[in-house]
Design an enzyme around this catalytic site. Structure first.
Site, PDB file in Angstrom:
ATOM      1  N   ARG A   1      11.156  -6.862  12.291  1.00  0.00           N
ATOM      2  CA  ARG A   1       9.768  -6.519  12.610  1.00  0.00           C
ATOM      3  C   ARG A   1       8.846  -6.763  11.423  1.00  0.00           C
ATOM      4  NH1 ARG A   1      11.024  -0.967  15.947  1.00  0.00           N
ATOM      5  NH2 ARG A   1      11.777  -1.981  17.855  1.00  0.00           N
TER       6      ARG A   1
ATOM      7  N   LYS B   1       3.381  -1.009   8.872  1.00  0.00           N
ATOM      8  CA  LYS B   1       4.615  -0.485   8.280  1.00  0.00           C
ATOM      9  C   LYS B   1       5.777  -0.726   9.223  1.00  0.00           C
ATOM     10  CE  LYS B   1       6.313   3.307   9.265  1.00  0.00           C
ATOM     11  NZ  LYS B   1       6.548   4.721   9.645  1.00  0.00           N
ATOM     12  N   SER B   2       6.935  -1.007   8.662  1.00  0.00           N
ATOM     13  CA  SER B   2       8.177  -1.045   9.427  1.00  0.00           C
ATOM     14  C   SER B   2       9.334  -0.904   8.450  1.00  0.00           C
ATOM     15  CB  SER B   2       8.312  -2.363  10.201  1.00  0.00           C
ATOM     16  OG  SER B   2       9.543  -2.384  10.907  1.00  0.00           O
TER      17      SER B   2
ATOM     18  N   TYR C   1       2.643  10.036  -0.461  1.00  0.00           N
ATOM     19  CA  TYR C   1       3.793   9.507   0.287  1.00  0.00           C
ATOM     20  C   TYR C   1       5.107   9.790  -0.441  1.00  0.00           C
ATOM     21  CZ  TYR C   1       0.161   6.609   2.561  1.00  0.00           C
ATOM     22  OH  TYR C   1      -0.954   6.162   3.217  1.00  0.00           O
TER      23      TYR C   1
ATOM     24  N   ASP D   1       0.839  -1.200   0.000  1.00  0.00           N
ATOM     25  CA  ASP D   1       0.000   0.000   0.000  1.00  0.00           C
ATOM     26  C   ASP D   1       0.876   1.252   0.000  1.00  0.00           C
ATOM     27  OD1 ASP D   1      -2.952   1.148   0.968  1.00  0.00           O
ATOM     28  OD2 ASP D   1      -1.266   2.297   1.783  1.00  0.00           O
TER      29      ASP D   1
ATOM     30  N   LYS E   1      -3.059   5.829  -4.052  1.00  0.00           N
ATOM     31  CA  LYS E   1      -4.156   6.730  -3.713  1.00  0.00           C
ATOM     32  C   LYS E   1      -4.025   8.080  -4.415  1.00  0.00           C
ATOM     33  CE  LYS E   1      -3.824   4.729   0.918  1.00  0.00           C
ATOM     34  NZ  LYS E   1      -2.369   4.434   0.903  1.00  0.00           N
TER      35      LYS E   1
END
Length: 280
Positions: A234, A228-229, A49, A44, A74
């Protein structure tokens, strides 16, 4: 990977990888590569962004067949309107290096939403988008969009986490055939989420972290999540949530954390609308 079926029959992975606030393009590309190597197939991103190009580079480097991926981007407010939305879509497609988008969302419920939706309906009918939806829309705006357009949104991506669980919104969306998707599943650490005693006690029962408990809780509610990471360990940890199941008692306990309010801001606050509308 568990999937959800959207209202047009398209299958969407229930767990994906988000890249919000990964501004360093090299770091973004590497993070997406780690995610794809781990097994994520849904990514995504968004024009706002400013990292679609990095996502596209990672997709190209991964060598994963396009048909196995589910890519979301988006449309930002400054590109709202029929003509501008068409141009913005082409720009996003070019940065991603793709021939089509799996899910295209109106990022915020502001500006010429209806012109944007007409453009998205056109692109959907041409087969250039597999599903169209929205983000941050309240139920009244969703209903207005449904009754005044030919195609209903397939997804509404909204703030959803243990402190803002969106129970009523999810029921409304489900009743109208729209899939709920969570942004900010960890509330960006607000309210000391990663030190929450209740979530920690549940995690201890299963040998899982708080992050894994939260993601499992969302999955069991049939909420699509896109954590998110930028840390490889993680990223892998967040994917490792399909080997345990929360009990009904666990789910009910987590429900007590719901404040019913945003941990961030109110999209109906005029000052917030003004601030978002001035962002590029």
């Amino acid at each position: 990977m568990k999937t959800v079926k959207l209202n047009n029959g398209v299958e969407m992975p229930i767990l994906g990888f988000g890249v919000y606030q990964i501004d360093d393009l090299k770091k973004c590309e590497q993070s997406v590569l780690w995610a794809l190597e781990t097994g994520y197939r849904s990514i995504d991103t968004a024009a706002a962004y400013h990292n679609e190009q990095a996502v596209g580079a990672a997709i190209a480097k991964s060598g994963i067949p396009r048909g196995e991926l589910f890519i979301t981007t988006k449309l930002w407010i400054s590109d709202a309107g029929e003509d501008r939305a068409l141009k913005a879509f082409e720009a996003s497609l070019g940065k991603l290096g793709l021939d089509y988008i799996d899910l295209y969302l109106i990022h915020q419920p502001f500006g010429d939403v209806y012109g944007s939706w007409r453009a998205m309906e056109k692109l959907y009918k041409e087969g250039r988008i597999r599903a169209i939806g929205v983000s941050n829309f309240y139920p009244d705006r969703i209903m207005d969009l449904i009754i005044h357009n030919e195609i209903a949104p397939a997804v509404n991506q909204i703030e959803t986490h243990p402190f803002h669980q969106q129970v009523d919104a999810q029921k409304f969306l489900k009743d109208n055939g729209i899939q709920i998707e969570s942004w900010g599943p960890f509330a960006e650490g607000r309210n000391n989420l990663f030190k929450n005693e209740l979530l920690q006690s549940i995690g201890d029962k299963y040998g899982k972290t708080i992050a894994q408990v939260v993601l499992r809780w969302l999955v069991q509610r049939d909420v699509v999540a896109i954590p998110k990471s930028v840390t490889e360990s993680r990223i892998r940890e967040n994917f490792d949530i399909f080997d345990f199941e929360l009990t009904a008692q666990d789910m009910e306990s987590i429900r007590t954390l719901d404040s019913g309010e945003s941990a961030f801001f109110d999209h109906r606050d005029p000052e917030m609308v003004k601030w978002l509308g001035n962002m590029k």
